[in-house]
Design a protein around this motif. Sequence first.
Motif, PDB file in Angstrom:
ATOM      1  N   GLN A 269     -33.227 -29.115  45.141  1.00  0.00           N
ATOM      2  CA  GLN A 269     -32.111 -28.225  44.841  1.00  0.00           C
ATOM      3  C   GLN A 269     -32.522 -26.750  44.874  1.00  0.00           C
ATOM      4  N   HIS A 270     -33.662 -26.454  44.256  1.00  0.00           N
ATOM      5  CA  HIS A 270     -34.042 -25.046  44.142  1.00  0.00           C
ATOM      6  C   HIS A 270     -34.511 -24.451  45.470  1.00  0.00           C
ATOM      7  N   GLN A 424     -36.395 -16.301  47.056  1.00  0.00           N
ATOM      8  CA  GLN A 424     -36.220 -16.428  45.608  1.00  0.00           C
ATOM      9  C   GLN A 424     -36.484 -15.093  44.890  1.00  0.00           C
ATOM     10  N   LYS A 459     -33.054 -28.740  39.610  1.00  0.00           N
ATOM     11  CA  LYS A 459     -33.816 -27.573  39.196  1.00  0.00           C
ATOM     12  C   LYS A 459     -33.028 -26.315  39.500  1.00  0.00           C
ATOM     13  N   VAL A 460     -33.378 -25.273  38.776  1.00  0.00           N
ATOM     14  CA  VAL A 460     -32.635 -24.029  38.956  1.00  0.00           C
ATOM     15  C   VAL A 460     -32.886 -23.448  40.333  1.00  0.00           C
ATOM     16  N   SER A 461     -31.834 -22.985  40.943  1.00  0.00           N
ATOM     17  CA  SER A 461     -32.008 -22.230  42.180  1.00  0.00           C
ATOM     18  C   SER A 461     -31.123 -21.012  42.075  1.00  0.00           C
ATOM     19  N   THR A 584     -35.496 -27.940  33.074  1.00  0.00           N
ATOM     20  CA  THR A 584     -35.342 -26.833  33.998  1.00  0.00           C
ATOM     21  C   THR A 584     -35.690 -25.526  33.312  1.00  0.00           C
ATOM     22  N   SER A 588     -38.780 -23.054  34.035  1.00  0.00           N
ATOM     23  CA  SER A 588     -38.634 -21.646  34.352  1.00  0.00           C
ATOM     24  C   SER A 588     -39.496 -20.802  33.439  1.00  0.00           C
ATOM     25  N   ILE A 668     -42.666 -25.441  42.644  1.00  0.00           N
ATOM     26  CA  ILE A 668     -41.762 -24.374  42.237  1.00  0.00           C
ATOM     27  C   ILE A 668     -42.321 -23.004  42.571  1.00  0.00           C
TER      28      ILE A 668
END
Length: 826
Positions: A269-270, A424, A459-461, A584, A588, A668
């Motif tokens: 996802q990220h 990112q 996961k955060v994106s 998540t 981070s 990540i």
Amino acid sequence: MKSFSMSAIDVSGSDCSMCSSDTNSSAREIKFEYFDSSKCEKFEDFPICKKTLKGLTSSKFMKPTDIQREAIGLALNGNDILGAAKTGSGKTLAFIIPILEHLYSEKWSQNDGLGALIISPTRELAFQTFEVLKKIGKFHDFSAGLVIGGKPLKEEAGRINRTNIVVCTPGRLLQHMDETTYFNADSLQIVVLDEADRILDMGFSQTMNAIIENLPAERQTLLFSATQTRSVKDLARLSLTDPVFVSVHENATNSTPEQLEQSYMVCEQHEKLNLLWSFLKNHLQSKILVFLTCCKEVKYVYEAMRRLRPGIPVMALHGGLPQLRRVEAYNQFVNKQRACLFATDIAARGLDFPAVNWVVQLDCPEDANTYIHRAGRTARYEKDGQALLVLLPSEEEAMVKQLNDKKIPIEKIRVNRKRLYSIQAKMESNCAAEPELKEAAQRAFMTYLKSVYLMSNKKVSLGLAIAPKIRFLKKDQKRKEEQALKQTVVEQKLAKNAQKKPQSEESSSESDSGGEEGTCSESDSSGSEVNSSKEIEKKVENGDSDSSEESDLENEARTSNEKKLTKLKQKDKPEINLKSVKQTESVSKLQKVNKLSTKKSNKELADSDESSESDDSESGESSDNESDSDDSEKLKALKAGKTESFSFDVDEDDELFKVKKDVDIDEILGVLPEVDPNKGSNVDIETGDAGGINIALAKKRMEAEDDEEVQAVLGSSDGEDKADPLSFIPDPDEIYGARGSDESSAESYDDASPPVSKKRKIQDKLSGRKQNTAESSSDSGDESDDVINSDDDVSSSGGDVMDTELSLKDDEAIALKSRDGKTRIV
Ligand SMILES: Nc1ncnc2c1ncn2[C@@H]1O[C@H](COP(=O)(O)OP(=O)(O)OP(=O)(O)O)[C@@H](O)[C@H]1O
């Protein structure tokens, strides 16, 4: 079968009296019961009037497509029709021509009122259909109107009674049925449901039921879609009379257009936005349509990409836009030759954007049908097109199975993560610089979660450094806790009552006549414990369940409630998964901790740009460092303007380092090459390879790899001494010249060098090993061999028609169904 006679059909189309000024004088003498359209090569061969024919010719429609040939013939014969044909196969004309002919044969005039209804699921599709109707029907005298909401109802109401053909969305039509005094559908002859399965599904069910109730039973009904419903229930709702199922591609090998090339990639996802960026950078000359799950995601991705300037015009289309902006985006994309449109499923069905080269489904569609419609925005009517589906690892198995079941040929392309550009850091700094952008990213994240209802491992994106606070998760959690607590209290109370019942029966006859629970006698007899349980209930109702003055009973209830909740959470995966959000967030935080620690130990890095990601992911801090890191982290966040960054609803202390063990930080941090989006990639400077995603080259590369594997398998299994059983096949290297086995040479193959795949196919056939080798190749996991090349890919890739115009408020409330059948926020 319904029969309606078509008087005075002019088969040759030479009847001069059928001009627009002489509609009623066209005395039709010929009547027919049945017409066989199977031999009609041209529209001229159909028994259609000259006006329609003129409309077709002036729009350059000469020959009917398969669905048009069959459906028009049957519709002219008066049948109710369930029409199914692949996307882009011309279904619109298959119902517009019968409508015009039907009304023409009935000598319909403006005084006769509403004669035909075309119902579309979205405004854009209704608008598009209306445009086609205007073109084909411009030599007729019928009035036609587009009724999709927005203008004051009164303004439309004055005209709608004089409109013969109405193209509408369900919501606005029902509004007229409810509120327009003179609206009358009693004389309606023919009703069309475009994208019928969508209109009949749950999102529109109540509206459609109400509409159907207001339509006369005696009418002709035509249903069209690329994924037609066969549900008996749906057909019963519409009271179809002996409907004929017209499915021209039913026996086709694939359910998608033959010219459509389809592939999918799996990525986390990220990494999706990195992948999207890398893809866009490689297809700057293409017309691309990117599908995302929800409005807010589209809004944010559009804003984020716009700021990064990918080198291709970007635009957005979703239900949250005001109508004029929607029309503007639609028109802009129609007219552009190279552009990228980010859209929700509002653009998935029926829209006929010319010459779209690529459809990218960045978020998984809710089912295979949605996939078919989305992908069908390209490769329309004999044109080529390509579709790319991006799946999360957790989605791959189920989705690919669904696609296979639906006869959708799709090929897996392996992603070489090292060739992805990473945007990112750039997005993070943009978010930090612009609070509105960050807010948009947070909203996008939360709405996405709501839409897909959190699957594990998300996961955060979206350029966010940390996960935002997910209030709805907390609320939902609290609500569940309260409900469970209430229920436990009630259960315990009932159990106690049951125990004490015999006693109280003896002592007082009043208890028999008491209510279900909580009667005076009950509270009297159950004493302080029941009082206490009532208090708990009250507290729960007042949202005061966290009070420190909890009774034993309350504690007991809470404990059992917690246990139940834990069980529920484990059982019910699609439910909101707080744990993964925690993870998540913790991940981070961990990223930041790692960054800070690296900075501390390395002065050079400490001087480097704050936003750049550290390559060193082996931080190895212990929990002792945490508070330190936290403080510096907070300082850093404050500097970057991320003031609320650490107000998580999570157990930060514990989770942080638990998670660390489970998560591959390389995944990540640090692996993706950082890139200045404005300058291009810094991947592999030596070879001049700028990285990015180039599907065509990736495919070629994979073919080359497969070939090498076939060679290797054949060679190794038979041994060097044994004769090659396929030695009679000429070596393409001898014929076409030797080729290297390294990456760059594989990438340099162009379309005119097919010997590799040719030989492989022959070998596969003969050895029967194709599948094994392909599988072993894809299982090898050797991502570094994947081909994603840096080269920018230059992709080959009249009448009295009344227009009520667009301007409307959102009447559709397009409640797209979610995977689990619940309503999804769009
Ligand atoms: N007989 C024809 N000759 C040439 N072009 C045609 C013909 N019929 C339709 N087309 C063109 O084919 C394209 C697709 O037509 P249409 O939008 O009706 O497809 P569809 O089957 O409704 O697709 P979808 O399932 O996506 O709604 C349009 O650009 C249309 O102009």
